[in-house]
Design a protein around this motif. Structure first.
Motif, PDB file in Angstrom:
ATOM      1  N   PRO A   3       0.771  -1.244   0.000  1.00  0.00           N
ATOM      2  CA  PRO A   3       0.000   0.000   0.000  1.00  0.00           C
ATOM      3  C   PRO A   3       0.803   1.295   0.000  1.00  0.00           C
ATOM      4  CG  PRO A   3       0.039  -0.933   2.211  1.00  0.00           C
ATOM      5  CD  PRO A   3       0.752  -1.907   1.320  1.00  0.00           C
ATOM      6  N   TYR A   4       2.002   1.313   0.564  1.00  0.00           N
ATOM      7  CA  TYR A   4       2.656   2.578   0.885  1.00  0.00           C
ATOM      8  C   TYR A   4       3.786   2.924  -0.070  1.00  0.00           C
ATOM      9  CZ  TYR A   4       0.394   2.895   5.506  1.00  0.00           C
ATOM     10  OH  TYR A   4      -0.504   3.019   6.539  1.00  0.00           O
ATOM     11  N   THR A   5       4.001   4.236  -0.243  1.00  0.00           N
ATOM     12  CA  THR A   5       5.247   4.711  -0.831  1.00  0.00           C
ATOM     13  C   THR A   5       6.334   4.624   0.234  1.00  0.00           C
ATOM     14  OG1 THR A   5       4.870   6.996  -0.158  1.00  0.00           O
ATOM     15  CG2 THR A   5       3.979   6.332  -2.310  1.00  0.00           C
ATOM     16  N   ARG A   6       7.603   4.854  -0.175  1.00  0.00           N
ATOM     17  CA  ARG A   6       8.690   4.795   0.799  1.00  0.00           C
ATOM     18  C   ARG A   6       8.496   5.837   1.897  1.00  0.00           C
ATOM     19  NH1 ARG A   6      13.660   2.366   1.213  1.00  0.00           N
ATOM     20  NH2 ARG A   6      12.456   0.702   0.234  1.00  0.00           N
ATOM     21  N   LYS A   7       8.034   7.044   1.537  1.00  0.00           N
ATOM     22  CA  LYS A   7       7.802   8.093   2.537  1.00  0.00           C
ATOM     23  C   LYS A   7       6.691   7.677   3.499  1.00  0.00           C
ATOM     24  CE  LYS A   7       6.920  13.091   2.881  1.00  0.00           C
ATOM     25  NZ  LYS A   7       5.755  13.088   3.771  1.00  0.00           N
ATOM     26  N   GLU A  40       5.737   4.689   4.179  1.00  0.00           N
ATOM     27  CA  GLU A  40       6.237   3.563   4.967  1.00  0.00           C
ATOM     28  C   GLU A  40       7.070   4.040   6.153  1.00  0.00           C
ATOM     29  OE1 GLU A  40       9.642   0.508   3.906  1.00  0.00           O
ATOM     30  OE2 GLU A  40       7.824   0.090   2.753  1.00  0.00           O
ATOM     31  N   ASN A  41       7.899   5.060   5.921  1.00  0.00           N
ATOM     32  CA  ASN A  41       8.725   5.599   7.000  1.00  0.00           C
ATOM     33  C   ASN A  41       7.896   6.331   8.047  1.00  0.00           C
ATOM     34  OD1 ASN A  41      11.108   4.615   5.880  1.00  0.00           O
ATOM     35  ND2 ASN A  41      11.438   6.459   4.660  1.00  0.00           N
ATOM     36  N   GLU A  42       6.773   6.898   7.604  1.00  0.00           N
ATOM     37  CA  GLU A  42       5.937   7.677   8.524  1.00  0.00           C
ATOM     38  C   GLU A  42       4.898   6.829   9.241  1.00  0.00           C
ATOM     39  OE1 GLU A  42       4.293  10.612   5.957  1.00  0.00           O
ATOM     40  OE2 GLU A  42       6.050  11.941   6.044  1.00  0.00           O
ATOM     41  N   ASN A  43       4.558   5.661   8.689  1.00  0.00           N
ATOM     42  CA  ASN A  43       3.478   4.842   9.244  1.00  0.00           C
ATOM     43  C   ASN A  43       3.970   3.429   9.515  1.00  0.00           C
ATOM     44  OD1 ASN A  43       0.992   6.722   8.758  1.00  0.00           O
ATOM     45  ND2 ASN A  43       2.053   6.668   6.779  1.00  0.00           N
ATOM     46  N   PRO A  44       4.238   3.080  10.762  1.00  0.00           N
ATOM     47  CA  PRO A  44       4.699   1.715  11.058  1.00  0.00           C
ATOM     48  C   PRO A  44       3.608   0.665  10.882  1.00  0.00           C
ATOM     49  CG  PRO A  44       4.396   2.965  13.087  1.00  0.00           C
ATOM     50  CD  PRO A  44       4.217   3.937  11.963  1.00  0.00           C
ATOM     51  N   PHE A  45       2.338   1.107  10.811  1.00  0.00           N
ATOM     52  CA  PHE A  45       1.232   0.157  10.696  1.00  0.00           C
ATOM     53  C   PHE A  45       0.346   0.499   9.506  1.00  0.00           C
ATOM     54  CE2 PHE A  45       2.342   0.269  15.212  1.00  0.00           C
ATOM     55  CZ  PHE A  45       2.614  -1.082  15.425  1.00  0.00           C
ATOM     56  N   TYR A  46      -0.322  -0.529   8.989  1.00  0.00           N
ATOM     57  CA  TYR A  46      -1.333  -0.372   7.946  1.00  0.00           C
ATOM     58  C   TYR A  46      -2.589  -1.113   8.407  1.00  0.00           C
ATOM     59  CZ  TYR A  46      -3.856  -0.963   3.542  1.00  0.00           C
ATOM     60  OH  TYR A  46      -4.826  -0.967   2.565  1.00  0.00           O
ATOM     61  N   LYS A  47      -3.632  -0.342   8.722  1.00  0.00           N
ATOM     62  CA  LYS A  47      -4.893  -0.912   9.202  1.00  0.00           C
ATOM     63  C   LYS A  47      -4.675  -1.881  10.367  1.00  0.00           C
ATOM     64  CE  LYS A  47      -7.348  -0.357   4.817  1.00  0.00           C
ATOM     65  NZ  LYS A  47      -8.160  -1.002   3.755  1.00  0.00           N
ATOM     66  N   GLY A  48      -3.808  -1.473  11.282  1.00  0.00           N
ATOM     67  CA  GLY A  48      -3.568  -2.255  12.489  1.00  0.00           C
ATOM     68  C   GLY A  48      -2.521  -3.337  12.349  1.00  0.00           C
ATOM     69  N   PRO A 106       1.491  -4.546  10.555  1.00  0.00           N
ATOM     70  CA  PRO A 106       2.749  -3.924  10.124  1.00  0.00           C
ATOM     71  C   PRO A 106       2.634  -3.349   8.718  1.00  0.00           C
ATOM     72  CG  PRO A 106       3.185  -6.005  11.225  1.00  0.00           C
ATOM     73  CD  PRO A 106       1.698  -5.911  11.080  1.00  0.00           C
ATOM     74  N   ASN A 107       3.435  -2.334   8.429  1.00  0.00           N
ATOM     75  CA  ASN A 107       3.246  -1.581   7.189  1.00  0.00           C
ATOM     76  C   ASN A 107       3.664  -2.330   5.927  1.00  0.00           C
ATOM     77  OD1 ASN A 107       6.046  -1.469   7.320  1.00  0.00           O
ATOM     78  ND2 ASN A 107       6.142   0.708   7.811  1.00  0.00           N
ATOM     79  N   TYR A 108       4.187  -3.545   6.044  1.00  0.00           N
ATOM     80  CA  TYR A 108       4.484  -4.346   4.860  1.00  0.00           C
ATOM     81  C   TYR A 108       3.372  -5.365   4.594  1.00  0.00           C
ATOM     82  CZ  TYR A 108       6.388  -7.152   8.697  1.00  0.00           C
ATOM     83  OH  TYR A 108       6.552  -7.824   9.893  1.00  0.00           O
ATOM     84  N   ILE A 154      -2.759  -8.979   4.910  1.00  0.00           N
ATOM     85  CA  ILE A 154      -1.939 -10.178   5.031  1.00  0.00           C
ATOM     86  C   ILE A 154      -0.497  -9.850   4.645  1.00  0.00           C
ATOM     87  CG2 ILE A 154      -3.868 -11.728   4.604  1.00  0.00           C
ATOM     88  CD1 ILE A 154      -2.894 -12.039   1.717  1.00  0.00           C
ATOM     89  N   CYS A 155       0.418 -10.720   5.060  1.00  0.00           N
ATOM     90  CA  CYS A 155       1.835 -10.526   4.788  1.00  0.00           C
ATOM     91  C   CYS A 155       2.266 -11.283   3.537  1.00  0.00           C
ATOM     92  CB  CYS A 155       2.649 -10.991   5.995  1.00  0.00           C
ATOM     93  SG  CYS A 155       4.435 -10.982   5.755  1.00  0.00           S
ATOM     94  N   ASN A 156       1.779 -12.496   3.383  1.00  0.00           N
ATOM     95  CA  ASN A 156       2.145 -13.351   2.259  1.00  0.00           C
ATOM     96  C   ASN A 156       0.964 -14.279   2.006  1.00  0.00           C
ATOM     97  OD1 ASN A 156       3.787 -15.748   0.863  1.00  0.00           O
ATOM     98  ND2 ASN A 156       5.060 -13.906   0.787  1.00  0.00           N
TER      99      ASN A 156
END
Length: 362
Positions: A290-294, A296-304, A306-308, A332-334
């Motif tokens: 979901p995230y751009t690099r910026k 990702e650096n600003e948001n450690p989480f995505y919808k509760g 981890p940001n990956y 999901i992660c994978n």
């Protein structure tokens, strides 16, 4: 006559618009897809899961990479709403039948799968019959040829008993992929150059770190490959003809945003986060980060989560047509796919525990 030409142009325009609806407009329609919401359920584990990378779904079993465990892979059997640990295989080390950084791939309908042994370079490829998972003495080991000043990554597509396609090439090459003969040791470039790169000489170290660090997945039955860069949104179907790349079908065409600083890559703030892909004989599944690099650096989480983690699943056929786009109810992660039942098995978190969440795709 004028009216005839008018109606002819109108017909051509209509057919063109109809055709375009089957594909994603790679740059303007990203994020404007009509998503189908799909809910999942967590499978109940009978034991601890030690990893989140689902490398293969086959025969109602999941093979999950578990690098933090004593054995590097766990085999889990799906029984109703439960996930039962069947066993594990492959120890960590440098001895026979041991690996440090394994990469496993295969197809659900095949009798074998493959594992490459990577420790800065590809050393061996193991061919494992699914009936011999726990009997390593029956595994076939193929020594990988001398890289001949090439920089190869562990993503490999096996075409036949002799030929494989590898992500990487010589550092002075402008091409992303190479053709390797496992029997003779010969290595040759494929005509698949770094996009937008035209310097005539010198090492392409940064370009290799960007574009060769990729997923390379083969169609289970046809001579087609899927190339997916791990940064940006850049993915193509490559049709192989007489050992060379013929037709190329772009799925996403947004290039990674980066710059070279002293032969090191520096990812720009607006660089998109890449795609995790899996394939079956009929479909290509893309989990879109979901995230751009910026961001990702600003948001450690995505919808509760981890940001990956991600919750957008976009599916194509092998002609590049858009089949569907799903919004998962939990990031999901994978994931792995049971193509015969149209079931997605995604790894996620339940509190601090790794779990597998099952999604039945409509």
């Amino acid at each position: 006559m004028r009216n005839y030409i008018y109606y002819l142009l109108l017909l051509v325009l209509s057919l063109s618009c109809t055709s375009n609806k089957r594909k994603i407009d790679k740059n303007t329609q990203l994020g404007k897809l009509a998503y189908t919401n799909v809910n999942g359920t967590n499978l109940k584990n009978d034991s601890t899961i030690w990893g989140m990378k689902v490398d293969l779904v086959t025969d109602n079993r999941l093979i999950i990479q578990e690098l933090s465990n004593e054995l590097l892979y766990g085999v889990y059997r799906v029984e109703g709403e439960k996930l039962i640990k069947e066993g594990g295989f492959l120890t960590k080390g440098v001895g026979p039948f041991e690996m440090i950084h394994p990469d496993l791939w295969g197809n659900e309908g095949d009798s074998v799968f493959y594992i490459s042994n990577y420790s800065g370079m590809v050393k061996e490829i193991y061919t494992v019959k699914k009936t011999d998972i726990y009997n390593k003495e029956k595994w076939k080991i193929t020594k990988f040829p001398d890289p001949q000043e090439c920089l190869f990554y562990p993503s490999i597509a096996i075409l036949d008993d002799s030929i494989c396609i590898v992500s990487g090439s010589k550092l002075n090459s402008i091409n992303i992929l190479s053709r390797v003969n496992l029997q003779t040791g010969s290595i040759s470039d494929l005509d698949f150059p770094f996009p937008g790169f035209n310097l005539p000489s010198g090492f392409k170290i940064v370009e290799h770190m960007i574009y060769c660090d990729a997923q390379l997945l083969k169609h289970p039955r046809q001579n087609k490959l899927l190339y997916v860069c791990r940064l940006g949104k850049y993915a193509k179907i490559l049709e192989m003809e007489n050992g060379q790349i013929g037709k190329q079908i772009p799925l996403y065409s947004i290039l990674p945003q980066y710059e070279a600083v002293n032969n090191e890559r520096k990812i720009k703030d607006d660089c998109l986060g890449g795609i995790i892909a899996k394939v079956t004989a009929d479909k290509i599944y893309c989990l879109v980060l979901p995230y751009t690099r910026k961001e990702e650096n600003e948001n450690p989480f995505y919808k509760g989560m981890p940001n990956y983690f991600a919750d957008e699943m976009v599916i194509f056929d092998w002609d590049g047509n858009l089949i569907n786009a799903y919004r998962l109810d939990q990031p999901i992660c994978n994931f792995g796919v049971d193509g015969t039942k149209n079931i997605l098995y995604g790894t996620t978190l339940d509190g601090e525990e790794f779990v597998v969440r099952r999604f039945v795709l409509k």
